[in-house]
Structures are given as C-alpha cells and as structure tokens.
Write an enzyme that holds these catalytic residues in place. Sequence first.
Site, PDB file in Angstrom:
ATOM      1  N   HIS A  33       0.837  -1.208   0.000  1.00 49.02           N
ATOM      2  CA  HIS A  33       0.000   0.000   0.000  1.00 49.02           C
ATOM      3  C   HIS A  33       0.872   1.259   0.000  1.00 49.02           C
ATOM      4  O   HIS A  33       0.604   2.223  -0.720  1.00 49.02           O
ATOM      5  CB  HIS A  33      -0.859   0.074   1.268  1.00 49.02           C
ATOM      6  CG  HIS A  33      -1.842  -1.039   1.437  1.00 49.02           C
ATOM      7  ND1 HIS A  33      -1.738  -1.970   2.441  1.00 49.02           N
ATOM      8  CD2 HIS A  33      -2.960  -1.363   0.743  1.00 49.02           C
ATOM      9  CE1 HIS A  33      -2.753  -2.814   2.369  1.00 49.02           C
ATOM     10  NE2 HIS A  33      -3.511  -2.475   1.343  1.00 49.02           N
ATOM     11  N   LYS A 145      -1.138  -7.387  -7.492  1.00 45.86           N
ATOM     12  CA  LYS A 145      -1.425  -8.667  -6.825  1.00 45.86           C
ATOM     13  C   LYS A 145      -2.882  -9.087  -7.048  1.00 45.86           C
ATOM     14  O   LYS A 145      -3.185 -10.247  -7.244  1.00 45.86           O
ATOM     15  CB  LYS A 145      -1.143  -8.593  -5.324  1.00 45.86           C
ATOM     16  CG  LYS A 145      -1.227  -9.967  -4.666  1.00 45.86           C
ATOM     17  CD  LYS A 145      -1.251  -9.890  -3.175  1.00 45.86           C
ATOM     18  CE  LYS A 145      -2.537  -9.378  -2.622  1.00 45.86           C
ATOM     19  NZ  LYS A 145      -3.526 -10.373  -2.245  1.00 45.86           N
ATOM     20  N   ASP A 146      -3.793  -8.094  -7.004  1.00 50.06           N
ATOM     21  CA  ASP A 146      -5.200  -8.385  -7.281  1.00 50.06           C
ATOM     22  C   ASP A 146      -5.451  -8.114  -8.760  1.00 50.06           C
ATOM     23  O   ASP A 146      -6.084  -7.124  -9.148  1.00 50.06           O
ATOM     24  CB  ASP A 146      -6.094  -7.529  -6.383  1.00 50.06           C
ATOM     25  CG  ASP A 146      -5.884  -7.881  -4.918  1.00 50.06           C
ATOM     26  OD1 ASP A 146      -5.972  -9.065  -4.576  1.00 50.06           O
ATOM     27  OD2 ASP A 146      -5.592  -6.968  -4.126  1.00 50.06           O
ATOM     28  N   GLN A 149      -8.999  -7.654 -10.122  1.00 48.32           N
ATOM     29  CA  GLN A 149      -9.552  -6.370  -9.668  1.00 48.32           C
ATOM     30  C   GLN A 149      -9.084  -5.242 -10.587  1.00 48.32           C
ATOM     31  O   GLN A 149      -9.864  -4.356 -10.961  1.00 48.32           O
ATOM     32  CB  GLN A 149      -9.125  -6.117  -8.223  1.00 48.32           C
ATOM     33  CG  GLN A 149      -9.481  -4.745  -7.685  1.00 48.32           C
ATOM     34  CD  GLN A 149      -9.330  -4.659  -6.183  1.00 48.32           C
ATOM     35  OE1 GLN A 149     -10.228  -5.047  -5.450  1.00 48.32           O
ATOM     36  NE2 GLN A 149      -8.218  -4.139  -5.696  1.00 48.32           N
ATOM     37  N   ILE A 172       4.398  -6.047  -4.381  1.00 43.97           N
ATOM     38  CA  ILE A 172       5.541  -5.933  -3.461  1.00 43.97           C
ATOM     39  C   ILE A 172       5.596  -7.225  -2.646  1.00 43.97           C
ATOM     40  O   ILE A 172       4.574  -7.700  -2.146  1.00 43.97           O
ATOM     41  CB  ILE A 172       5.386  -4.704  -2.532  1.00 43.97           C
ATOM     42  CG1 ILE A 172       5.193  -3.420  -3.358  1.00 43.97           C
ATOM     43  CG2 ILE A 172       6.576  -4.577  -1.596  1.00 43.97           C
ATOM     44  CD1 ILE A 172       6.378  -3.010  -4.190  1.00 43.97           C
ATOM     45  N   MET A 180       2.932  -9.375  -0.472  1.00 41.90           N
ATOM     46  CA  MET A 180       2.398  -8.730   0.731  1.00 41.90           C
ATOM     47  C   MET A 180       0.880  -8.654   0.650  1.00 41.90           C
ATOM     48  O   MET A 180       0.312  -8.369  -0.406  1.00 41.90           O
ATOM     49  CB  MET A 180       2.989  -7.340   0.896  1.00 41.90           C
ATOM     50  CG  MET A 180       4.427  -7.407   1.307  1.00 41.90           C
ATOM     51  SD  MET A 180       5.031  -5.824   1.879  1.00 41.90           S
ATOM     52  CE  MET A 180       6.747  -6.268   2.110  1.00 41.90           C
ATOM     53  N   SER A 181       0.231  -8.918   1.783  1.00 42.61           N
ATOM     54  CA  SER A 181      -1.224  -8.882   1.859  1.00 42.61           C
ATOM     55  C   SER A 181      -1.607  -8.707   3.317  1.00 42.61           C
ATOM     56  O   SER A 181      -0.951  -9.280   4.202  1.00 42.61           O
ATOM     57  CB  SER A 181      -1.800 -10.204   1.341  1.00 42.61           C
ATOM     58  OG  SER A 181      -3.151 -10.344   1.755  1.00 42.61           O
TER      59      SER A 181
HETATM   60  O1  PAF Z   1      -8.058  -4.068  -2.855  1.00 46.78           O
HETATM   61  C1  PAF Z   1      -8.715  -3.651  -1.866  1.00 46.78           C
HETATM   62  O2  PAF Z   1      -8.199  -3.459  -0.746  1.00 46.78           O
HETATM   63  C2  PAF Z   1     -10.202  -3.389  -2.040  1.00 46.78           C
HETATM   64  O3  PAF Z   1     -10.784  -4.312  -2.907  1.00 46.78           O
HETATM   65  C3  PAF Z   1     -10.517  -1.941  -2.482  1.00 46.78           C
HETATM   66  C4  PAF Z   1      -9.933  -1.650  -3.851  1.00 46.78           C
HETATM   67  C5  PAF Z   1      -9.962  -0.966  -1.464  1.00 46.78           C
HETATM   68  C6  PAF Z   1     -12.045  -1.737  -2.566  1.00 46.78           C
HETATM   69  O4  PAF Z   1     -12.648  -1.924  -1.329  1.00 46.78           O
END
Ligand code: PAF
Length: 280
Positions: A33, A145-146, A149, A172, A180-181
């Site tokens: 993040h 990573k997602d 999405q 990362i 990382m998660s």
């Molecule tokens: O990836 C995430 O943490 C969530 O899916 C997001 C993009 C913040 C939407 O709630």
Amino acid sequence: MRVVTTREELRAARAELDVVGLVPTMGYLHDGHLSLVRRAKKECGAAIATIFVNPLQFGPKEDLGSYPRDRERDLALLEETGCDVVWTPSDTDVYPPGFDTYVDVEGITDGLEGAHRPGHFRGVSTVLSVIFNVVQPTRAYFGQKDAQQVVVVKKMVGDLGMPLEVIASPTIREPDGLAMSSRNSYLDPTERERAVVLRRALDAVEKAWQDGETHGALLRSAMMQVLDAEPLAEPDYVSIAHPDTLEELDHVDPAVGALASLAVRLGKPRLLDNVVLPPR
Ligand code: PAF
C-alpha cells in the site's frame, strides 16, 4: 495530513488540491500500500488514501468481522509516507440510508475470484464508484497482486467514462517472495514459512513459459505440481488466462502472453498471487 470522515469533509479537502493520486485501501497497511502512496505522491503531487473495510465485497461466510484493523498505526504510516488526505468513512458515509445503486461489471467477473466469491466484484465496483465520484482523483493506484480487480476497475472506468486513469503497480513481496497482503497476518509461523509455495509455483510456470511451453493445460500443471507437493496448501484454482479478457486459454499466443494466477487456501487465509507471462 488531514484525516476526514464525511463525504462533505472529503470534498472540501480535495478542493484544495490540484492533481490527485488516489490509493483506495481496506487498511492494515503494508509496504505494498505504502509503495502506491509514494508513487501517487510522486506522480501527482498530492496523495489521498481511503481506509474502508467494505462490507459489500465480503460474502456471508467470509472474514468481514475478523478482517484485521489498526487505524492508529495506519494513520501514522500514511503520515510518514507523505499522504496529504486520508478518508476514513463510516459505513453510512459510503452507503447513506436508502442506498440502492450498484455497479456490476459483467463477463470478466465470471471466472477466477468472481467464480469463487459471488458478489465480490459488484461490491468492489460499487464502492469504487462512490469513492471515485467523491474524491474525483486524477489517477487511482492499485496493486497488481489483485490482477482481476485491476482488469475489472479498468473496464468499469472505460465503460462508464469515468474521468480518471487507473494505474497498476507491481506486487511488493516479502524477502522470501510471498506477496504482501493484509491477510498474511492470519498465517501462523509454520504456515507463513510454507506460504512461499505460491511464489515457487509461479516461478515454475515462468520457467515453463520461458522454455517454450504454450499449452494452457501444461502451464497450469507446472503450477499445480508445486502446490500438490505442499500438504498445507489447498489450491482453489490455478489459471492461465488472456491478460485482458481473462478467458481461460487452451493455447497461449506467444505474441500476447498470459496472466498466470492462483488462489490457495493455507490455514485460515486464502492467498492470491499472479505473474504476467510476457509476450515473446
Ligand atoms: O483491494 C482492496 O483493498 C479493495 O478491494 C478496495 C480496492 C480498497 C475496494 O474496497
């Protein structure tokens, strides 16, 4: 750094900024993040982060109640990283009473995470529509990573003509290769050690691709063989899909490449990871 709660406060704080890079998060922040916040700040001049654990994207049997939260630590990390504004809305700030509008991206949400988590992407698209409309960012930053999405958000932004650019930033990883998660915090020490198996499965598929393999089934089995050798890992899926349409591929076109991805239950969490098999 300003920390705001309501839509009105956020709009007022945003109005004082020019070009804005947005980093939407569910909190419990890690270096993945923070790397997005750093990039947003560098490329846009100002960064806004949101922290909101979005109930709409969790299934009834998922971990909404136990999702890790640490607001004070998150705010300290964002401040250190140079974030300008943090929006920490309540459920009713995001979804006011009577909220009745949902955004559903069809097709590309049918497979992968969409198949295993019905309603998940409807929740993600809906919350991001609210967040994008209220924040009005110039760019929005997401972790690769997602991967699904990222594809879904880009499709939504394109289809609905939302005036922002969606940026995907590289995953990362921990020193041993684990992506990382926030959900890594669920792993006990043994599971944490074994979780490196996801990265090893992706190494195997990258090697098979580099060695010239193009059959979807054989590329999938390169990942599966590694996962099968780890008794604690319970794979939900391994996938070789088209990088844009996310359709499962029987044969990978070397000129296009593919997205190799996997979802694996390891103890409590379900971990995701992926690599892009680049065109060659
Ligand atoms: O990836 C995430 O943490 C969530 O899916 C997001 C993009 C913040 C939407 O709630």
